[in-house]
Design an enzyme around this catalytic site. Structure first.
Site, PDB file in Angstrom:
ATOM      1  N   LYS A 114       0.861  -1.193   0.000  1.00 39.92           N
ATOM      2  CA  LYS A 114       0.000   0.000   0.000  1.00 39.92           C
ATOM      3  C   LYS A 114       0.887   1.230   0.000  1.00 39.92           C
ATOM      4  O   LYS A 114       1.998   1.198   0.539  1.00 39.92           O
ATOM      5  CB  LYS A 114      -0.867  -0.009   1.266  1.00 39.92           C
ATOM      6  N   GLY A 130     -19.989   7.206   5.093  1.00 40.96           N
ATOM      7  CA  GLY A 130     -19.082   7.611   4.012  1.00 40.96           C
ATOM      8  C   GLY A 130     -19.666   7.270   2.657  1.00 40.96           C
ATOM      9  O   GLY A 130     -19.815   6.092   2.317  1.00 40.96           O
ATOM     10  N   VAL A 131     -20.020   8.309   1.903  1.00 41.67           N
ATOM     11  CA  VAL A 131     -20.587   8.052   0.564  1.00 41.67           C
ATOM     12  C   VAL A 131     -19.699   8.702  -0.503  1.00 41.67           C
ATOM     13  O   VAL A 131     -20.122   9.542  -1.268  1.00 41.67           O
ATOM     14  CB  VAL A 131     -22.069   8.503   0.439  1.00 41.67           C
ATOM     15  N   GLY A 132     -18.429   8.272  -0.506  1.00 40.00           N
ATOM     16  CA  GLY A 132     -17.507   8.653  -1.569  1.00 40.00           C
ATOM     17  C   GLY A 132     -17.687   7.688  -2.722  1.00 40.00           C
ATOM     18  O   GLY A 132     -18.824   7.347  -3.106  1.00 40.00           O
TER      19      GLY A 132
HETATM   20  P1  NAD Z   1     -13.515   8.044  -1.007  1.00 43.15           P
HETATM   21  O1  NAD Z   1     -12.489   9.035  -0.562  1.00 43.15           O
HETATM   22  O2  NAD Z   1     -14.093   8.191  -2.362  1.00 43.15           O
HETATM   23  O3  NAD Z   1     -14.714   7.983   0.045  1.00 43.15           O
HETATM   24  C1  NAD Z   1     -14.544   8.022   1.430  1.00 43.15           C
HETATM   25  C2  NAD Z   1     -15.619   8.964   1.959  1.00 43.15           C
HETATM   26  O4  NAD Z   1     -15.643   8.866   3.382  1.00 43.15           O
HETATM   27  C3  NAD Z   1     -15.351  10.434   1.615  1.00 43.15           C
HETATM   28  O5  NAD Z   1     -16.492  10.987   0.979  1.00 43.15           O
HETATM   29  C4  NAD Z   1     -15.082  11.080   2.979  1.00 43.15           C
HETATM   30  O6  NAD Z   1     -15.523  12.412   3.040  1.00 43.15           O
HETATM   31  C5  NAD Z   1     -15.859  10.168   3.902  1.00 43.15           C
HETATM   32  N1  NAD Z   1     -15.442  10.199   5.296  1.00 43.15           N
HETATM   33  C6  NAD Z   1     -14.193  10.266   5.824  1.00 43.15           C
HETATM   34  N2  NAD Z   1     -14.255  10.236   7.164  1.00 43.15           N
HETATM   35  C7  NAD Z   1     -15.577  10.135   7.494  1.00 43.15           C
HETATM   36  C8  NAD Z   1     -16.273  10.042   8.726  1.00 43.15           C
HETATM   37  N3  NAD Z   1     -15.646  10.053   9.905  1.00 43.15           N
HETATM   38  N4  NAD Z   1     -17.619   9.954   8.690  1.00 43.15           N
HETATM   39  C9  NAD Z   1     -18.288   9.958   7.521  1.00 43.15           C
HETATM   40  N5  NAD Z   1     -17.661  10.028   6.313  1.00 43.15           N
HETATM   41  C10 NAD Z   1     -16.331  10.115   6.310  1.00 43.15           C
HETATM   42  O7  NAD Z   1     -12.837   6.602  -0.825  1.00 43.15           O
HETATM   43  P2  NAD Z   1     -13.338   5.189  -1.374  1.00 43.15           P
HETATM   44  O8  NAD Z   1     -12.470   4.812  -2.509  1.00 43.15           O
HETATM   45  O9  NAD Z   1     -14.808   5.182  -1.509  1.00 43.15           O
HETATM   46  O10 NAD Z   1     -12.918   4.251  -0.158  1.00 43.15           O
HETATM   47  C11 NAD Z   1     -13.722   4.147   1.018  1.00 43.15           C
HETATM   48  C12 NAD Z   1     -13.160   3.048   1.909  1.00 43.15           C
HETATM   49  O11 NAD Z   1     -13.163   1.806   1.197  1.00 43.15           O
HETATM   50  C13 NAD Z   1     -11.710   3.255   2.345  1.00 43.15           C
HETATM   51  O12 NAD Z   1     -11.520   2.675   3.616  1.00 43.15           O
HETATM   52  C14 NAD Z   1     -10.924   2.458   1.313  1.00 43.15           C
HETATM   53  O13 NAD Z   1      -9.643   2.085   1.776  1.00 43.15           O
HETATM   54  C15 NAD Z   1     -11.850   1.273   1.144  1.00 43.15           C
HETATM   55  N6  NAD Z   1     -11.684   0.538  -0.113  1.00 43.15           N
HETATM   56  C16 NAD Z   1     -11.849   1.179  -1.292  1.00 43.15           C
HETATM   57  C17 NAD Z   1     -11.734   0.449  -2.465  1.00 43.15           C
HETATM   58  C18 NAD Z   1     -11.961   1.080  -3.813  1.00 43.15           C
HETATM   59  O14 NAD Z   1     -12.110   0.340  -4.799  1.00 43.15           O
HETATM   60  N7  NAD Z   1     -12.037   2.402  -3.916  1.00 43.15           N
HETATM   61  C19 NAD Z   1     -11.433  -0.921  -2.423  1.00 43.15           C
HETATM   62  C20 NAD Z   1     -11.303  -1.544  -1.180  1.00 43.15           C
HETATM   63  C21 NAD Z   1     -11.432  -0.803  -0.026  1.00 43.15           C
END
Ligand code: NAD
Length: 355
Positions: free
Chosen positions: A81, A180-182
Site C-alpha cells: 500500500k 461515508g458516501v464517496g
Molecule cells: P472516497 O475518498 O471516495 O470515500 C470516502 C468517503 O468517506 C469520503 O467521501 C469522505 O468524506 C468520507 N469520510 C471520511 N471520514 C468520514 C467520517 N468520519 N464519517 C463519515 N464520512 C467520512 O474513498 P473510497 O475509494 O470510496 O474508499 C472508502 C473506503 O473503502 C476506504 O476505507 C478504502 O480504503 C476502502 N476501499 C476502497 C476500495 C476502492 O475500490 N475504492 C477498495 C477496497 C477498499
C-alpha cells in the site's frame, strides 16, 4: 519511543520505503508487506495525516490487510500500500503524482499501485508517465478502470448474503446505514436503493451526501449520529477504526458489512462484535472486488492481452463463496469471523512462502 520494527503492524514487512520530493511537495510511504504470492498490489491513499508516524502506521496496517485480502480473493499478487501525506481536496498536482510515479518505479516492480481514498484515475494517469506499475487506468487494451464500482458490487452481494444469514430476509425494506458516501459508498447506495433497501447516510463532506440523498432518497444523519441509527446493517465505507469500544455499544444493527479497510479498531473488537450476536463480514474479504479488478489489469499488462471481465466475475463469485464459508464456520464453531478469516489468510501466505 517505539520504532518501526516494534510496531504491532510491522509484522515482518518485506520493505517500508519513504520518499520525499520537495519540488512537488510529495511525501509518501510505500509499504510492501509480502510478495510471497506475487508482486505486492494495493491502492494509494492521499490523506492529511497529522504526523509522519500516523501515515506510517496507516501504511503498515493497510499493507498487511492487502496481503490478507489478496490471499482470500485467491489472486496471484501479494500485499502492499502507498500513502501520500496531504489534502486531496487542495494539494493535488500533476507534478506531485509524477513524483509519486517515480517513487513507485524506484521500488522496482515489487509494488503495483491503484486508487484508494483521495486518489482518482486522472491522478494515476500522471503517475503512469513515470512507471508502468500502475493499474486502475482507462484507455488501453488491458485497462480495468476505476476499481470502486467492482468493490461496491462485491460489498453489495456480501451485504445481501449477511442479511440472508442474520435476518433470513432479502434486501427489500432492510435499513442500511452507510458511513461515508464517496466512491465505494456512493455506488453501494445506488445498488442498495435499486434492490429496495432503505438508506441512512452520512459523510464529513456535505456535497457527497447531498448528491447521494438526491438520487436515492436516503435520510441523512450526522457523522456522529450514524452510530445510533435504527438500522439492520451498518456499512462502514469511510476510514479505518469505525467499529471500536466507544461505537460498538451504540450500534443497533445485526450486520456489520461495508467497503472500508480496517473497520475493527483491533482484533479484540471482533470478539466483542461476535459476543453481541452481530454478523460481521471481515472487511478484507468483502471488499476485495476492486483489487480483483486491478489484478486483472496486472495480468493483462504482463501477458500483453485484453482485460478479462469473465475472470473478474469468477473471482468475485469465489470471494462471496469464501465469505459464506467464513460466516458458516463462525456459526458452527462459535468463533468470531475475523479470527477465522485471519487464520485462513495467514495459512495461505505461509503456504506461498514455503512453496
Ligand atoms: P472516497 O475518498 O471516495 O470515500 C470516502 C468517503 O468517506 C469520503 O467521501 C469522505 O468524506 C468520507 N469520510 C471520511 N471520514 C468520514 C467520517 N468520519 N464519517 C463519515 N464520512 C467520512 O474513498 P473510497 O475509494 O470510496 O474508499 C472508502 C473506503 O473503502 C476506504 O476505507 C478504502 O480504503 C476502502 N476501499 C476502497 C476500495 C476502492 O475500490 N475504492 C477498495 C477496497 C477498499
Amino acid at each position: 519511543m517505539s520504532t518501526l520494527f516494534d510496531s504491532p503492524s510491522f509484522d515482518d514487512h518485506e520493505g517500508v520505503h519513504a520518499f520525499s520530493d520537495p519540488a512537488s511537495g510529495l511525501r509518501t510511504i510505500i509499504a510492501v508487506h509480502s510478495t510471497a504470492r506475487g508482486p505486492a498490489a494495493g491502492g494509494c491513499r492521499m490523506w492529511p495525516y497529522p504526523s509522519a508516524e500516523a501515515a506510517q502506521e496507516d501504511a503498515l496496517k493497510l499493507s498487511r490487510a492487502m496481503s490478507y485480502k489478496n490471499a482470500m480473493a485467491d489472486i496471484p499478487v501479494g500485499g502492499g500500500k502507498a500513502v501520500i501525506i496531504g489534502d486531496s481536496r487542495t494539494q493535488k498536482t500533476k507534478a506531485l503524482f509524477e513524483a509519486f510515479g517515480r517513487a513507485v518505479e524506484a521500488v522496482g516492480g515489487r509494488y503495483w499501485t491503484a486508487e484508494d481514498v483521495g486518489v482518482s484515475p486522472t491522478d494515476l494517469a500522471h503517475a503512469r508517465t513515470q512507471t508502468r506499475y500502475v493499474v486502475g487506468l482507462e484507455g488501453h487494451q488491458g485497462a480495468s478502470g476505476d476499481p470502486s464500482p467492482v468493490t461496491a458490487e462485491g460489498v453489495f452481494r456480501g451485504i445481501a448474503l449477511c442479511v440472508r444469514r442474520a435476518l433470513n430476509r432479502d434486501l427489500a425494506g432492510v435499513t442500511v446505514a452507510i458511513q461515508g458516501v464517496g466512491q465505494v459508498g456512493g455506488y453501494l447506495a445506488d445498488k442498495l436503493h435499486a434492490a429496495g433497501a432503505k438508506l441512512v447516510i452520512c459523510d464529513v463532506h456535505g456535497d457527497a451526501v447531498a448528491a447521494v440523498a438526491a438520487r436515492t432518497g436516503a435520510r441523512v444523519a450526522t457523522p456522529d449520529a450514524i452510530f445510533d441509527v435504527d438500522a439492520d446493517v451498518f456499512a462502514p465505507c469511510a476510514m479505518g477504526g469505525a467499529v471500536n469500544a466507544l461505537t460498538l455499544p451504540r450500534l443497533r444493527a445485526k450486520v456489520i458489512a461495508g467497503g472500508a479497510n480496517n473497520q475493527l479498531a483491533g482484533p479484540d473488537v471482533g470478539r466483542a462484535v461476535f459476543e453481541r450476536g452481530i454478523v460481521y463480514a471481515p472487511d478484507y474479504v468483502i471488499n476485495g472486488g476492486g483489487i480483483i479488478n486491478a489484478a486483472a489489469e496486472i495480468l493483462a499488462v504482463e501477458a500483453g492481452r485484453a482485460y478479462d471481465a469473465d475472470w473478474v466475475e469468477r473471482k468475485v463469485e469465489g470471494m462471496i463463496r469464501t465469505l459464506d464459508e467464513i460466516l458458516g464456520g463462525s456459526a458452527i464453531e462459535g468463533r468470531p469471523t475475523n479470527e477465522i478469516s485471519d487464520e485462513i489468510a495467514r495459512g495461505r501466505i505461509a503456504a506461498a512462502k514455503t512453496a
